[in-house]
Design an enzyme around this catalytic site. Sequence first.
Site, PDB file in Angstrom:
ATOM      1  N   ILE A 149     -21.826  11.611  -4.423  1.00  0.00           N
ATOM      2  CA  ILE A 149     -20.712  12.300  -3.760  1.00  0.00           C
ATOM      3  C   ILE A 149     -20.895  13.807  -3.852  1.00  0.00           C
ATOM      4  O   ILE A 149     -20.757  14.539  -2.865  1.00  0.00           O
ATOM      5  CB  ILE A 149     -19.371  11.881  -4.379  1.00  0.00           C
ATOM      6  N   GLU A 172     -43.696   3.126   9.691  1.00  0.00           N
ATOM      7  CA  GLU A 172     -44.958   2.378   9.661  1.00  0.00           C
ATOM      8  C   GLU A 172     -45.703   2.581   8.338  1.00  0.00           C
ATOM      9  O   GLU A 172     -46.540   1.760   7.955  1.00  0.00           O
ATOM     10  CB  GLU A 172     -45.853   2.769  10.833  1.00  0.00           C
ATOM     11  N   GLU A 175     -23.910  14.923  -1.619  1.00  0.00           N
ATOM     12  CA  GLU A 175     -23.615  14.807  -0.190  1.00  0.00           C
ATOM     13  C   GLU A 175     -22.751  15.976   0.266  1.00  0.00           C
ATOM     14  O   GLU A 175     -23.014  16.584   1.316  1.00  0.00           O
ATOM     15  CB  GLU A 175     -22.917  13.477   0.089  1.00  0.00           C
ATOM     16  N   LYS A 217     -16.543  11.295   5.427  1.00  0.00           N
ATOM     17  CA  LYS A 217     -17.701  12.008   4.884  1.00  0.00           C
ATOM     18  C   LYS A 217     -18.891  11.912   5.830  1.00  0.00           C
ATOM     19  O   LYS A 217     -19.563  12.904   6.095  1.00  0.00           O
ATOM     20  CB  LYS A 217     -18.061  11.426   3.519  1.00  0.00           C
ATOM     21  N   CYS A 265     -16.211   7.213   2.639  1.00  0.00           N
ATOM     22  CA  CYS A 265     -17.450   7.061   3.405  1.00  0.00           C
ATOM     23  C   CYS A 265     -17.347   7.482   4.865  1.00  0.00           C
ATOM     24  O   CYS A 265     -18.228   8.168   5.381  1.00  0.00           O
ATOM     25  CB  CYS A 265     -17.920   5.607   3.373  1.00  0.00           C
ATOM     26  N   GLU A 287       0.852  -1.188   0.000  1.00  0.00           N
ATOM     27  CA  GLU A 287       0.000   0.000   0.000  1.00  0.00           C
ATOM     28  C   GLU A 287       0.888   1.238   0.000  1.00  0.00           C
ATOM     29  O   GLU A 287       1.724   1.409   0.887  1.00  0.00           O
ATOM     30  CB  GLU A 287      -0.923   0.007   1.216  1.00  0.00           C
TER      31      GLU A 287
END
Length: 458
Positions: free
Chosen positions: A180, A442, A183, A51, A48, A35
């Site tokens: 994205i 409901e 949001e 954010k 995610c 990585e």
Amino acid sequence: MSEFDYDLFVIGAGSGGVRCARMASTYGAKVAVAEEYRVGGTCVIRGCVPKKLMVYASKFAHDFEDSAGFGWSVDEPSFDWSKLISRKDAEIDRLNGLYIKNLERNNVEIIQTRAEIVGPNSVRLLGENRTVSARHILIATGGVPNELHVPGKELMITSNEVFHLEEKPDRVVVVGAGYIALEFACIFHGLGSEVTVLYRGDEILRGFDEDIRTTLHEEMEKRGITIHCHDEVDELTKTDDGIRVKTTAEREIMADQVLCAIGRSPNSNGLGLETAGVEISANGAIKVDEHNRTNVDHIFAVGDVIDRVTLTPVAIREGAALAETFFNGNPTTVDYENIATAVFTQPEIGTVGMTEAEARVAHENLDIYLAKFRPMKNTLAGNDEKMLMKVIVDADNDKVLGCHILGPDSGEMSQLLGIAIKMGATKADFDATMAVHPTAAEELVTMKEPTSRIRKGA
């Protein structure tokens, strides 16, 4: 002694790669993960999770306003951007550390460098200037934000940089109208910024149910967000007053930040795929079969880099299926039907199953149940924001094909609805379920008569 250095070498420590690595190791494989940035992937590091933390922060202004209708008196609230970013960064650091500990606990070697495939079973570690061999190679490098190629494009930021702004911008232009983009439009508006959305299409949130799209558009504009459809950026210019945004519809908008959120593409460049002979699609997505195997023996791919369903839980499920299949002798595939998902706009969206447009194509006869109402909490608050619930039913067998909700906590509802719809629930099953009163949910079990009937050939 194995002829390879590793049984599995994973490129990319995001959700799918980490899950596969951990599981493969527990099944006895020798595993390493390379990585180049941070462990956790887009979702945890700059997607995610951060954010959603910013979504929580942005909701308080609206809650302060609503509280007055319930008798609360709140002094003039103030917001500290630097404190939010600092707390958010600390949480991401914590999660990054947990991911590292979990990999180490499962005896997975973490190599912090960029990796490149140089053969069917060989990986070059660029930062360490060495090559290792692996029986199996997994590519789990995720996606990258798309860029808009217009004059002044260097003045725009993407969803990578938006989490690290030193100051809260007072004026924000958001380019794009996918989840994205919307949001972040709602986040910045909730935190006090003036927000304008530019979208070249007919209506925001392409791919979602039409009633959800139009109602979200209405509610966002009622909150004070400006949305311009059929318009896009033509040119950006730096001025003493900020960034001048010229649009194709001949608008001029001044902004402190311009966020480009026009989608994401598979992160497949520079991985040596051409050298290894791995087939990719025109958009850079790695082509895989039902077991996430590429056309090259022993090279696999999962997650956003295959551009199948670009959601974190899907990548995790793909990584788990791969480990089960090739390291536990348990052939496993992923079922991509009826995946529940949420969009953390304000108001929020929760959805699972077919949209009405999709159902019209796939089924002869439909019953549509639609309710649009003001939730109880909004009555005393004097808030006229509406909630929408929509259930799409196959009229021939009564099976629920899709359910779409716009309003508070709809994402939480969609998770539970996903179970019911995945199990093949019928409208009769919904009707037979006792309502929980008083709740907004409901409404899902009390809609008795369809608001519209669609009959082919009628």
